[in-house]
Design a protein around this motif. Sequence first.
Motif, mmCIF file in Angstrom:
data_model
loop_
_atom_site.group_PDB
_atom_site.id
_atom_site.type_symbol
_atom_site.label_atom_id
_atom_site.label_comp_id
_atom_site.label_asym_id
_atom_site.label_seq_id
_atom_site.Cartn_x
_atom_site.Cartn_y
_atom_site.Cartn_z
ATOM 1 N N LEU A 1 -1.988 32.072 135.207
ATOM 2 C CA LEU A 1 -1.887 33.327 135.957
ATOM 3 C C LEU A 1 -2.563 34.403 135.112
ATOM 4 O O LEU A 1 -1.971 34.887 134.147
ATOM 5 C CB LEU A 1 -0.430 33.699 136.230
ATOM 6 C CG LEU A 1 0.394 32.728 137.088
ATOM 7 C CD1 LEU A 1 1.856 33.139 137.079
ATOM 8 C CD2 LEU A 1 -0.130 32.688 138.506
ATOM 9 N N VAL B 1 -6.243 32.051 144.350
ATOM 10 C CA VAL B 1 -5.047 31.252 144.093
ATOM 11 C C VAL B 1 -5.289 29.807 144.502
ATOM 12 O O VAL B 1 -5.644 29.526 145.657
ATOM 13 C CB VAL B 1 -3.819 31.821 144.842
ATOM 14 C CG1 VAL B 1 -2.588 30.962 144.559
ATOM 15 C CG2 VAL B 1 -3.569 33.268 144.444
ATOM 16 N N LEU C 1 3.271 36.913 142.440
ATOM 17 C CA LEU C 1 2.849 36.050 141.328
ATOM 18 C C LEU C 1 4.058 35.408 140.653
ATOM 19 O O LEU C 1 4.039 34.217 140.318
ATOM 20 C CB LEU C 1 2.051 36.862 140.300
ATOM 21 C CG LEU C 1 0.662 37.351 140.714
ATOM 22 C CD1 LEU C 1 0.115 38.304 139.655
ATOM 23 C CD2 LEU C 1 -0.290 36.177 140.913
ATOM 24 N N LEU D 1 4.847 31.339 140.421
ATOM 25 C CA LEU D 1 5.078 30.581 139.189
ATOM 26 C C LEU D 1 6.445 29.895 139.221
ATOM 27 O O LEU D 1 6.559 28.699 138.904
ATOM 28 C CB LEU D 1 4.990 31.514 137.982
ATOM 29 C CG LEU D 1 5.292 30.881 136.627
ATOM 30 C CD1 LEU D 1 4.277 29.790 136.293
ATOM 31 C CD2 LEU D 1 5.315 31.941 135.529
#
Length: 489
Positions: free
Chosen positions: A13, A32, A85, A89
Amino acid sequence: MVGAVPRIGVASLVQETNTFSPKPTEWEDFTVLVGAEAEVALEGTNTEFAGAVSELRQQGADYVPLVAAWALPSGRVTDTTFGQLSELLDASIEQAGELDGLVLSLHGAMVSESHFDADSALIEIARRRMGGAPVGVCLDLHANLTARMVELADVIVGYHTEPHIDMGPTGERIARLLAATVRSEITPTMALAKRSLLIPAEGMRTDLGPMSEVRKMADGLIRDRVLDVSVFPVQPWLDVPELGLGVLVATDDDADGAFLIAEQLAYEVWRRRGRMVTPRILPTSVAFATARLSSTRPFVMAHTADCPTAGASGDDPILVTEAARHGADLRVMHSVLDADAARKCRHAVGSRTSVSVGGAINPDAQPVTVEGLVTNAGAGSYRLTGCSFTGMEVSMGEWAVLTTGRHHLLISSRPAITADPATWRHAGLDPNRADVLVVRSCSDYRANFPSAAPEAITLDLPGASPPRLEYLRFQNAPRPLYPLDPTLL
């Protein structure tokens, strides 16, 4: 788990924040890729993700590609985007099932609207999901390393090169150290030394000059129980509380040794601080006069103050005016970001047109009107061919080339990576045929145009990523801070 095959996740990331940039970073700015899609798309690229996967594959580990998300540098990440984000994750680790370790690639200088140290918040999410299983983190050389990052991660390494050419090898290094940790072959122990020091981006080069001297010292110390030595001179357009140079040393269970080496190298950087400067900063008029007298082609001028890969908006059209005023007789290739102008020109290929360019994002940039022939236009993605992020697929959105006399202006709707020759060639231009090539880059162009690098000029202009740090107004950074405060001279 000595002798067992480790199951290791790989996630990335990456976003570098310029807190002086007027453009916030939104979700649509990120590319992404999830799961196997990330592995396939990044295979063979010079990226940390690909390097980590390659190393784990070579070791026979059971690697699990989780997610790869990245955006070009820009302003603060919005809280909504950072939340997405974080959820991405967290969910990717949860869905992977039981993992013995995690390789996490971050930039190290991500700032969100609510987090000065957003990378630590991401590491914390990973730590919470991984429990006691090791988490290895790799960072950009421009990371602003914090005590919280070191506390949360089991082992951290950073790029060793500036200009960056070792992203893949950095991923290999962290994967190798993490796998050894999982197998109980090593016990990583880290020490961080910080200094109140900012270095102009152009003064950080590791291929020559004072930082290369420190890098050679660091390389010579990586032996026996010293696992890795990373020097983080930190990108200077970052206004955060823990701002400053960091030196991180990872040893195999030797806390005292790590501390001594980190402090030693931080001292070596500090005593060289007066030499870590930007060479050849010139006003545009002198730059064009110098180019005219030089035999080097292309003659590179770096518009670092408005550099998209340093987080600036890339829409200041000042070089359009300056090139016309000082370099009408020179074949000039330059660029500007303007989505409306790119769209208008794209539908006028082969025709003369007049468009206003620049100033759509940066309120300090003054739009200018350009009239010329639209010689080429297009859209779509292409792959970088330079030494940095080699093989990465990128896009500058809709683009057009507007030709006025001997000048070729590349207008794009998304930031163009002008330090890479592939960007110009994608637009039908050969950068090696330019008398003057204006790159919106601080240093990557040096690796990609090595024959031009010795004579390259950094333009003395204001912006969100200026070569002169005194142009910036810091409010959150610790003071005193060299070179901004005379008390540290």
